[in-house]
Design a protein around this motif. Structure first.
Motif, PDB file in Angstrom:
ATOM      1  N   ARG A  58       0.833  -1.212   0.000  1.00 58.69           N
ATOM      2  CA  ARG A  58       0.000   0.000   0.000  1.00 58.69           C
ATOM      3  C   ARG A  58       0.864   1.258   0.000  1.00 58.69           C
ATOM      4  NH1 ARG A  58      -5.884   0.629   2.635  1.00 58.69           N
ATOM      5  NH2 ARG A  58      -4.911   2.450   3.547  1.00 58.69           N
ATOM      6  N   HIS A 347     -10.615  -4.299   2.341  1.00 55.51           N
ATOM      7  CA  HIS A 347      -9.297  -3.647   2.407  1.00 55.51           C
ATOM      8  C   HIS A 347      -8.284  -4.309   1.468  1.00 55.51           C
ATOM      9  CE1 HIS A 347      -9.718  -1.078   6.214  1.00 55.51           C
ATOM     10  NE2 HIS A 347     -10.925  -1.548   5.951  1.00 55.51           N
ATOM     11  N   TYR A 353      -3.931  -0.288  -5.614  1.00 55.83           N
ATOM     12  CA  TYR A 353      -4.121   0.770  -4.623  1.00 55.83           C
ATOM     13  C   TYR A 353      -3.442   2.004  -5.199  1.00 55.83           C
ATOM     14  CZ  TYR A 353      -4.323   3.208  -0.193  1.00 55.83           C
ATOM     15  OH  TYR A 353      -4.591   4.136   0.777  1.00 55.83           O
ATOM     16  N   GLY A 354      -3.854   3.178  -4.706  1.00 60.90           N
ATOM     17  CA  GLY A 354      -3.293   4.404  -5.251  1.00 60.90           C
ATOM     18  C   GLY A 354      -4.136   4.889  -6.426  1.00 60.90           C
ATOM     19  N   ILE A 355      -3.629   5.903  -7.094  1.00 60.97           N
ATOM     20  CA  ILE A 355      -4.429   6.568  -8.130  1.00 60.97           C
ATOM     21  C   ILE A 355      -4.679   5.695  -9.353  1.00 60.97           C
ATOM     22  CG2 ILE A 355      -3.799   8.919  -7.465  1.00 60.97           C
ATOM     23  CD1 ILE A 355      -1.726   8.838  -9.767  1.00 60.97           C
ATOM     24  N   GLN A 357      -5.706   2.580  -9.065  1.00 57.74           N
ATOM     25  CA  GLN A 357      -6.596   1.472  -8.698  1.00 57.74           C
ATOM     26  C   GLN A 357      -7.648   1.285  -9.783  1.00 57.74           C
ATOM     27  OE1 GLN A 357      -9.496   1.575  -5.336  1.00 57.74           O
ATOM     28  NE2 GLN A 357      -8.169   0.030  -4.424  1.00 57.74           N
TER      29      GLN A 357
ATOM     30  N   CYS B  11      -9.507   9.655  -7.592  1.00 55.43           N
ATOM     31  CA  CYS B  11      -9.322   8.959  -8.870  1.00 55.43           C
ATOM     32  C   CYS B  11     -10.601   8.260  -9.320  1.00 55.43           C
ATOM     33  CB  CYS B  11      -8.153   7.987  -8.793  1.00 55.43           C
ATOM     34  SG  CYS B  11      -8.388   6.616  -7.656  1.00 55.43           S
ATOM     35  N   GLU B  50     -14.400   3.886   7.365  1.00 60.91           N
ATOM     36  CA  GLU B  50     -14.033   2.780   6.467  1.00 60.91           C
ATOM     37  C   GLU B  50     -13.750   3.328   5.050  1.00 60.91           C
ATOM     38  OE1 GLU B  50     -13.354  -0.244   6.989  1.00 60.91           O
ATOM     39  OE2 GLU B  50     -13.850  -1.458   5.237  1.00 60.91           O
ATOM     40  N   ILE B  54     -10.148   3.000   3.014  1.00 61.10           N
ATOM     41  CA  ILE B  54      -9.898   2.248   1.775  1.00 61.10           C
ATOM     42  C   ILE B  54      -9.788   3.145   0.544  1.00 61.10           C
ATOM     43  CG2 ILE B  54     -10.903   0.089   2.616  1.00 61.10           C
ATOM     44  CD1 ILE B  54     -13.391   0.666   1.032  1.00 61.10           C
ATOM     45  N   PRO B  56      -8.333   4.780  -2.289  1.00 65.71           N
ATOM     46  CA  PRO B  56      -7.000   4.509  -2.835  1.00 65.71           C
ATOM     47  C   PRO B  56      -6.166   5.759  -3.036  1.00 65.71           C
ATOM     48  CG  PRO B  56      -8.670   4.311  -4.548  1.00 65.71           C
ATOM     49  CD  PRO B  56      -9.404   4.488  -3.250  1.00 65.71           C
ATOM     50  N   ALA B  57      -6.827   6.916  -3.111  1.00 62.24           N
ATOM     51  CA  ALA B  57      -6.109   8.153  -3.404  1.00 62.24           C
ATOM     52  C   ALA B  57      -5.948   9.034  -2.166  1.00 62.24           C
ATOM     53  CB  ALA B  57      -6.840   8.920  -4.503  1.00 62.24           C
TER      54      ALA B  57
END
Lengths: 409, 64
Positions: A58, A347, A353-355, A357, B11, B50, B54, B56-57
């Motif tokens: 992550r 989760h 994960y990140g921009i 995803q 995003c 939550e 979670i 992502p950005a």
């Protein structure tokens, strides 16, 4: 670009242990425990880091100092699937960084947003029902039925074809080319040829959309966005290739594996059949449990960054092991157990994960939920027609799953 | 609880909408986050936390 040492490190682990097709590739668990950031050798002899802990994965994917741009110095391109590495616009926005990535992704984000997908759910149900009706109508003398061919692949393929405006009649062509692009066992040359063939097909399709636009994503990109000067023809073709490949192969494999898992676990299947409200959580857990992305994501450090106590230097490449992260006991209790009521299943990093995803995650979820619910309801006695060790698992592919899944009921 | 969102970071993955649909939505024109309720009632706090966890950005911030 790469660090050399006297002894070449191991390659990226890709094979599940013998007889355990649902386990992560062998060796990842030990690495996560003993050397969560380790060195691996890529096919061309270059080196990269391999991250196996959930927290580190992550941290890397959420940090913009790690570039997704395949042209960044040190990007671990060797052994990448999905097409021979190309430069320029043709590489698609998943292989770019902001601001280009942001600008391009935002042109199609609305097409995959939650409410758009929810509006599509009745269509997904109708397609699924039709495919299931056709399966139910097969003469028992013709069993087994291949669930991949009959349902797992056509549903996502039909759905993304509809959204993009790709004629489904051409599905054999684009499914064959996608298969070559995602195979680890094809040569770079074969992948380059397949990519060229796919691009030629989509190039003609996008030109046709510009002539006679329909109500679909490619038509919109080829007219509105191209007319406004926001996109060139090559960009639209790159969008088409990316969304078409990403849009069916991944979900198809999750459908196959999910169906198989539930056939082998009648107790869980019974719980979901009795209480369909559990299917949403079960879908997250199945995504976590199977973690079908086996060849990345990949990044290149653009600065020196410390992750999990190790220094990754600017210009070094990183490969992230999604199956290892999603089975990390520090985040998921009793991680190797499939628990459809796991409270933190969502989760998982199965969509990355990140921009970057997964853009299509709402669609993938809806397709999985619809298929699982429908199969449980219509085919309560469905079972594999061959022993587990005779099912051809996709251990040769960048995306895990079954090449075929013979079933009967 | 005070919730803030950063549309520039977003995003458009939509995970917040799945987890807390009463608090988050997506813009029709580009799928980017819309905050429906910046001060959600207590029974939605867990879902909002939550969603922030979670995202992502890291585009959602929750204060208290």
């Amino acid at each position: 670009m790469t660090t050399t040492s006297a002894e070449a490190p191991q390659p990226l682990p890709v094979q599940p242990p013998p007889g355990c097709p649902f386990d992560p590739p062998e060796g990842l668990g030990r690495l996560r425990l003993e050397e969560p950031l380790s060195r691996i050798s890529l096919p061309d002899g270059s080196r990269a880091w391999l991250a196996t802990r959930y927290a580190d994965v992550r941290a890397i994917l959420g940090d913009r100092r790690f570039s997704s741009d395949t042209t960044s110095p040190g990007y671990p391109r060797s052994g990448m699937t999905g097409g021979a590495p190309v430069d320029g616009a043709a590489r698609g926005f998943i292989r770019m960084d902001p601001p280009d990535h942001t600008r391009l992704r935002r042109m199609v984000t609305r097409d995959f947003m939650v409410k758009r997908v929810e509006a599509l759910r009745p269509t997904l149900q109708r397609i699924t029902d039709e495919l299931c009706d056709a399966m139910a109508a097969t003469d028992p003398a013709e069993h087994p039925v291949d669930l991949v061919e009959a349902l797992a692949l056509p549903l996502p393929s039909l759905a993304i074809s509809l959204l993009l405006g790709v004629p489904y009649d051409d599905h054999e062509l684009f499914q064959r080319l996608t298969g070559t692009l995602l195979s680890r066992e094809k040569s770079e040359e074969e992948r380059r040829t397949a990519r060229a063939e796919l691009v030629a097909y989509l190039d003609a399709l996008v030109r046709a959309k510009r002539e006679r636009p329909g109500d679909d994503i490619l038509s919109r990109l080829a007219t509105e966005q191209q007319d406004a000067g926001e996109l060139g023809h090559e960009d639209v073709v790159a969008f088409a290739a990316l969304l078409l490949i990403a849009g069916h192969e991944t979900t198809a494999n999750m459908i196959g594996l999910s169906a198989l898992t539930l056939m082998l676990d009648p107790e869980t299947a019974g719980r979901l059949r009795d209480d369909p409200s559990l299917i949403r959580g079960a879908t997250e857990e199945l995504l976590r449990f199977h973690s079908i992305i086996r060849n990345g994501p990949r990044r290149a450090a653009t600065e020196d960054v410390e992750v999990g106590g190790r220094l990754i230097r600017a210009g070094e490449g990183v490969v992230v092991a999604v199956p290892a992260a999603n089975r990390d006991g520090a985040t998921f209790e009793d991680p190797d157990r499939l628990d459809v009521c796991r409270p933190n299943a969502q989760h998982h990093v199965a969509f990355g994960y990140g921009i970057h995803q997964c853009l299509g995650q709402a669609l993938a979820r809806a397709e999985l939920q619809v298929v699982i619910g429908t199969l449980l309801r219509l085919f309560p006695t469905m079972r594999p027609a061959v022993p587990l060790d005779e099912i051809p698992f996709r251990t040769d592919m960048a995306i895990h799953g079954c090449h075929a899944l013979p079933v009967t009921w | 609880m005070r919730v803030t969102v950063d549309p520039d970071k977003c995003c458009g993955a939509g995970q917040c909408v799945l987890v807390a649909p009463e608090v988050f939505d997506q813009r029709d024109e580009d799928g980017i986050v819309v905050l429906l309720d910046a001060a959600p009632p207590a029974d939605r706090h867990e879902a909002v936390r939550e969603a922030a966890a979670i995202c992502p950005a890291a585009a959602i911030e929750v204060d208290a």
